[in-house]
Design a protein around this motif. Structure first.
Motif, PDB file in Angstrom:
ATOM      1  N   ILE A  20       0.769  -0.886   0.118  1.00 56.24           N
ATOM      2  CA  ILE A  20      -0.080  -0.122  -0.079  1.00 56.24           C
ATOM      3  C   ILE A  20       0.975   1.232   0.088  1.00 56.24           C
ATOM      4  N   GLU A  21       1.920   1.303   0.683  1.00 55.97           N
ATOM      5  CA  GLU A  21       2.777   2.418   0.783  1.00 55.97           C
ATOM      6  C   GLU A  21       3.934   2.511  -0.113  1.00 55.97           C
ATOM      7  N   GLY A  22       3.978   1.291  -0.779  1.00 61.87           N
ATOM      8  CA  GLY A  22       5.053   1.208  -1.996  1.00 61.87           C
ATOM      9  C   GLY A  22       6.442   1.172  -1.519  1.00 61.87           C
ATOM     10  N   TYR A  23       6.934   1.011  -0.339  1.00 57.64           N
ATOM     11  CA  TYR A  23       8.193   0.813   0.030  1.00 57.64           C
ATOM     12  C   TYR A  23       8.636  -0.518  -0.501  1.00 57.64           C
ATOM     13  N   ASP A  24      10.117  -0.403  -0.810  1.00 57.63           N
ATOM     14  CA  ASP A  24      10.573  -1.831  -1.325  1.00 57.63           C
ATOM     15  C   ASP A  24      11.231  -2.733   0.018  1.00 57.63           C
ATOM     16  N   HIS A  25      11.706  -3.987  -0.276  1.00 56.74           N
ATOM     17  CA  HIS A  25      11.999  -4.823   0.914  1.00 56.74           C
ATOM     18  C   HIS A  25      13.135  -4.171   1.520  1.00 56.74           C
ATOM     19  N   ASP A  26      14.244  -3.547   0.659  1.00 59.44           N
ATOM     20  CA  ASP A  26      15.272  -2.993   1.430  1.00 59.44           C
ATOM     21  C   ASP A  26      14.819  -1.941   2.256  1.00 59.44           C
ATOM     22  N   GLU A  27      13.998  -1.075   2.124  1.00 58.34           N
ATOM     23  CA  GLU A  27      13.340   0.083   2.783  1.00 58.34           C
ATOM     24  C   GLU A  27      12.849  -0.335   3.967  1.00 58.34           C
TER      25      GLU A  27
END
Lengths: 176, 187
Positions: free
Chosen positions: B140-147
């Motif tokens: 939903i918030e669109g962060y990637d897995h690294d973030e």
């Protein structure tokens, strides 16, 4: 990215529409106000207080050198008196050095040794006068007393020196 | 035009202008509240976290350099605040011990065309804390897995695994919700 994920991502905007409960803005304003007060409190009261504590602490922990440096002397009253003070201290220093040197040369006469130590004890008068001056920096009586002190001390050291010189001369004479 | 106005408001906020702060709040409060609510799953805590994030943001506006949009910048503060609040519940984000049995059982249908935002919200709310947080941050918030790994202080791998499990769990929940709705409409 599977079709399910795509479906949800497309719906993101529809998921960002929750509203906080009624009265949330009032609560927010209250928080803002509280924060502002905290901020002001920090800025206005805390830092000067901390500074004051630090300064106070400094006075507490290094009182002796601080006080000694702060003590008023005749030279601090005015430029003129500084010159007077400088003249007398140099002259007295010069005389006492000569006395000590001659005395040593002559094998330390006890009578002269006593005079020198008495001259040094006379410094207590000086310290007392400086304390007085510290309490009343512009009191002419204290200033006059200080000058008189210097004059007397110089006179005494000169007298002592004369005596030693007389003695050493007579010694030389008898030796010859 | 819109950006210029926003810039102007932000400038005023930097000077501590209350009206500008209020304006910024009204512009973003819904979006930011939604972010916080999705993470915390508790309306009172979410409101607190969101509002505290705003106040923190006002205090550090000078660090906003415009490298990302203002919304993303603010959102990151909201996310961090919410995660901080969530930490008090002592969640282990990378706890995989209880995941063994939660295998997907959604063999029925892959047709999610009839999904409605309200259904998705309900389904997300049913997920366990760590599932919900990671799924929300990613999907939903669109962060990637690294973030996400950085935000939650877990490994990238844990984030991926939990996200995968959470997604399957979400599908299951949606099926349940859909069935219930159909039952209430047709039943």
């Amino acid at each position: 990215m599977d079709s399910f994920e795509k479906q949800i991502i497309e719906m993101r905007n529809g998921l960002q529409t929750d509203e906080p409960d009624q009265g949330h803005f009032d609560r927010f304003e209250m928080k803002l106000e509280r924060n502002k007060q905290k901020f002001l409190f920090k800025r206005i009261y805390i830092w000067p207080a901390i500074a004051a504590i630090i300064v106070f602490g400094l006075f507490l922990f290094i009182p002796t050198p601080e006080n000694e440096q702060k003590q008023t002397t005749l030279g601090q009253v005015s430029e003129q008196y500084a010159q007077v003070e400088f003249y007398y201290t140099k002259a007295i220093q010069h005389e006492t050095e000569k006395i000590k040197a001659l005395n040593e040369q002559m094998g330390s006469d006890n009578a002269i040794q006593l005079l020198v130590s008495e001259l040094e004890e006379y410094d207590q008068v000086y310290e007392q006068l400086c304390t007085d001056l510290n309490a009343a920096p512009n009191d002419q009586r204290v200033i006059n007393a200080l000058i008189a002190y210097y004059q007397t001390k110089l006179e005494i050291s000169q007298k002592i020196l004369e005596n030693i010189q007389l003695k050493s001369n007579s010694n030389e004479n008898t030796e010859i | 035009m819109e950006d210029q106005l926003l810039e102007h408001i932000i400038e005023k906020c930097k000077q501590g202008n209350r009206q500008a702060q209020t304006e910024l709040y009204w512009r973003y409060c819904k979006g930011m509240y939604s972010v916080s609510l999705r993470i915390l799953n508790n309306t009172a805590e979410a409101e607190d976290a969101m509002q505290e994030a705003f106040i923190a943001a006002f205090g550090q506006l000078n660090t906003f350099r415009g490298e990302v949009s203002f919304g993303s910048w603010l959102k990151r503060i909201v996310v961090n605040r919410s995660i901080d609040q969530l930490r008090k519940r002592k969640i282990k984000y990378d706890d995989l011990s209880k995941l063994a049995n939660s295998q997907p059982k959604n063999e029925e249908t892959n047709n999610y065309d009839t999904l409605k935002p309200e259904m998705v919200k309900k389904a997300i709310a049913k997920l366990k804390d760590n599932y919900r947080v990671i799924l929300t941050l990613f999907l939903i918030e669109g962060y990637d897995h690294d973030e996400i790994a950085q935000i939650l202080k877990i490994s990238n791998g844990s984030s991926r695994i939990i996200y995968y499990r959470a997604k399957e769990q979400l599908k299951n929940e949606l099926i349940v919700i859909k069935k219930k709705m159909e039952a209430s409409i047709y039943g």
